[in-house]
Design an enzyme around this catalytic site. Structure first.
Site, PDB file in Angstrom:
ATOM      1  N   ASP A 181     125.171 -23.602  95.150  1.00 15.78           N
ATOM      2  CA  ASP A 181     123.913 -23.013  95.459  1.00 15.78           C
ATOM      3  C   ASP A 181     123.749 -22.017  96.540  1.00 15.78           C
ATOM      4  O   ASP A 181     122.686 -21.491  97.029  1.00 15.78           O
ATOM      5  CB  ASP A 181     123.041 -24.156  95.908  1.00 15.78           C
ATOM      6  N   ARG A 226     121.301  -0.944  65.695  1.00 12.76           N
ATOM      7  CA  ARG A 226     121.032  -2.117  66.492  1.00 12.76           C
ATOM      8  C   ARG A 226     121.334  -1.896  67.882  1.00 12.76           C
ATOM      9  O   ARG A 226     122.503  -1.955  68.274  1.00 12.76           O
ATOM     10  CB  ARG A 226     121.771  -3.324  65.602  1.00 12.76           C
ATOM     11  N   TYR A 277     134.202 -24.299 101.659  1.00  8.33           N
ATOM     12  CA  TYR A 277     135.156 -25.230 100.972  1.00  8.33           C
ATOM     13  C   TYR A 277     136.362 -24.352 101.314  1.00  8.33           C
ATOM     14  O   TYR A 277     136.739 -23.549 100.707  1.00  8.33           O
ATOM     15  CB  TYR A 277     134.665 -25.523  99.627  1.00  8.33           C
ATOM     16  N   LYS A 313     118.790 -11.105  71.587  1.00 11.13           N
ATOM     17  CA  LYS A 313     119.398 -12.397  71.367  1.00 11.13           C
ATOM     18  C   LYS A 313     119.816 -12.536  72.496  1.00 11.13           C
ATOM     19  O   LYS A 313     119.873 -12.046  73.790  1.00 11.13           O
ATOM     20  CB  LYS A 313     120.674 -12.281  70.541  1.00 11.13           C
ATOM     21  N   ARG A 353     133.981 -11.625  60.841  1.00 16.44           N
ATOM     22  CA  ARG A 353     133.197 -12.829  61.381  1.00 16.44           C
ATOM     23  C   ARG A 353     132.263 -13.313  60.339  1.00 16.44           C
ATOM     24  O   ARG A 353     132.500 -14.386  60.070  1.00 16.44           O
ATOM     25  CB  ARG A 353     132.381 -12.275  62.375  1.00 16.44           C
TER      26      ARG A 353
HETATM   27  C1  LIG Z   1     124.908  -8.378  69.422  1.00 17.32           C
HETATM   28  C2  LIG Z   1     124.809  -7.799  68.222  1.00 17.32           C
HETATM   29  C3  LIG Z   1     124.418  -6.114  68.280  1.00 17.32           C
HETATM   30  C4  LIG Z   1     124.284  -5.560  69.497  1.00 17.32           C
HETATM   31  O1  LIG Z   1     125.283  -5.221  69.778  1.00 17.32           O
HETATM   32  P1  LIG Z   1     125.574  -4.092  71.491  1.00 17.32           P
HETATM   33  O2  LIG Z   1     127.051  -4.012  71.651  1.00 17.32           O
HETATM   34  O3  LIG Z   1     125.082  -5.230  72.573  1.00 17.32           O
HETATM   35  O4  LIG Z   1     124.525  -3.080  71.200  1.00 17.32           O
HETATM   36  C5  LIG Z   1     124.449  -5.745  66.972  1.00 17.32           C
HETATM   37  N1  LIG Z   1     124.620  -6.252  65.774  1.00 17.32           N
HETATM   38  C6  LIG Z   1     125.178  -7.358  65.858  1.00 17.32           C
HETATM   39  C7  LIG Z   1     125.457  -8.079  64.339  1.00 17.32           C
HETATM   40  C8  LIG Z   1     125.454  -8.276  67.012  1.00 17.32           C
HETATM   41  O5  LIG Z   1     125.785  -9.512  66.847  1.00 17.32           O
END
Ligand SMILES: *Cc1c(COP(=O)(O)O)cnc(C)c1O
Length: 382
Positions: free
Chosen positions: A308, A214, A260, A37, A134
């Site tokens: 920049d 994941r 700046y 993502k 969530r």
């Molecule tokens: C982003 C996300 C992950 C990955 O999490 P990490 O901490 O980056 O490994 C896994 N599951 C869900 C639902 C997420 O939104």
């Protein structure tokens, strides 16, 4: 892509492969789902997805329907799960493009059923909210959700939950979430894939791996939190380094002001160099004072970071074109993303995500320096 400016993010795909392999070994029989993502956490979703697929990954995960479609348009035909909410209008698209979507509530299941079209069945993974608060059905709604999915035209392929605090020393919330999920899984129909762990859970709590884990942040070689970084059982290899070159050097007189607001004033005669990178590249103004690497040594960013450009104080004269490492390794020194995160008072996740499009991502395949931050050949000290 044209790039007449020397600023670039170098992405070492060898590091991605190595991190993936480490997780594949650690997960045992569980598969690794590569989370790509947010454009692969700023590393480039397409390239990371291809690398993951080459390493045997069967399922990719993204946050939004558009991210999934972008991968399909790039020719990636592996299974993709959208972990975020998808609107009913996307349901027929998901069917056509073979994109797996998240059933996030009982109401969603009904709405999606009305939106479904003919053709191959919509593939869904059911999300259970065990404590993240969530998305997902509540644990006590899970059985109703199973029944609804069983009588729907959908293909009920997976079930998952998300841990809110797997990266902390205190495991109370993690344990509670794992226990709730176990209760839910007792009544799960056969043949549904179960995945619960993010990077932190996969690293710190391997016993809950289920069918798949994941992996997001640590696929990119970054620890989810300092606690996990200190206790990580695998050596994560950062994939991203941020590099540029000096574009201007000058000797300034004592009392010269830089940038700046004139927040910096030279003490004696000083050598000040200008770098072509600024907050519009994602190098935020809060990085004033952050050190960068030049000839393997740390030197500070002085004065305010401009949109920049920014200025650094050298130890002596150096030529225009001198390589500067902003993130990554040079010689014996390294500046990690974690250091930027600490300086900015945030988590490492934010850093690669906010590097903007103006910074080209350059891909290299190196596999050297196992366990060490990536060292790019063109910025090594000769
Ligand atoms: C982003 C996300 C992950 C990955 O999490 P990490 O901490 O980056 O490994 C896994 N599951 C869900 C639902 C997420 O939104």
């Amino acid at each position: 892509m044209e790039n007449y400016r020397p600023t670039k993010a170098v992405i070492n795909l060898g590091a991605i492969r190595k991190n993936l392999e480490s997780f594949q070994q650690r997960a045992g029989h569980a598969e690794v789902i590569a989370v790509v993502k947010a454009d692969g956490y700023g590393h480039g979703a397409e390239e990371i997805a291809r690398t993951a697929i080459e390493s045997g990954v069967h399922l990719l995960a993204v946050a939004t329907p558009d991210e999934a479609l972008a991968l399909r348009r790039a020719g990636i035909d592996r299974d993709i799960l959208v972990m975020g909410a998808v609107p009913p209008a996307f349901v027929p698209v998901a069917q056509r493009e073979n994109i797996i979507v998240t059933a996030l509530s009982l109401e969603w299941i009904e709405t999606a059923q009305q939106a479904a079209g003919p053709g191959q069945p919509l593939r869904v993974h059911l999300k259970v909210d065990t404590g993240m608060g969530r998305l997902g059905v509540q644990p006590e709604e899970a059985e109703t959700a199973y029944a609804k999915l069983a009588s729907s035209p959908f293909s009920f392929d997976g079930i998952f939950t998300h841990f809110a605090a797997a990266d902390e020393q205190d495991t109370a919330l993690f344990d509670r979430q794992a226990e709730r999920m176990n209760g839910v899984l007792k009544r799960l129909p056969e043949g549904v894939m179960v995945h619960v762990s993010n990077s932190a859970a996969a690293l710190m709590h391997p016993s809950v791996a289920c069918d798949a884990v994941r992996i997001g942040i640590s696929l990119y070689g970054i620890a989810p939190s300092p606690f996990v970084g200190e206790h990580s059982p695998i050596a994560l290899e950062p994939a991203l380094s941020l590099e540029t070159e000096i574009v201007h050097v000058k000797k300034v007189q004592p009392g010269a002001t830089i940038s700046y607001g004139a927040t910096y004033r030279s003490e004696g005669e000083e050598w000040i160099a200008t770098l072509p990178i600024g907050y519009a590249d994602g190098m935020l103004r809060g990085l004033q004072g952050q050190e960068v690497l030049v000839r393997g040594e740390r030197v500070p960013i002085v004065g305010r970071v401009c949109m920049d450009q920014c200025m650094i104080r050298l130890k002596g004269p150096l030529p225009v074109g001198e390589p500067v490492q902003l993130i990554g390794r040079q010689g014996d020194e390294a500046v990690l993303i974690d250091e930027w995160a600490e300086k900015l008072g945030t988590i490492p996740y934010e850093i690669p995500c906010i590097l903007t499009k103006r910074v080209p991502r350059i891909y290299v395949n190196g596999t050297k320096n196992a366990g060490l931050p990536f060292q790019s050949t063109d910025s090594m000290i000769r």
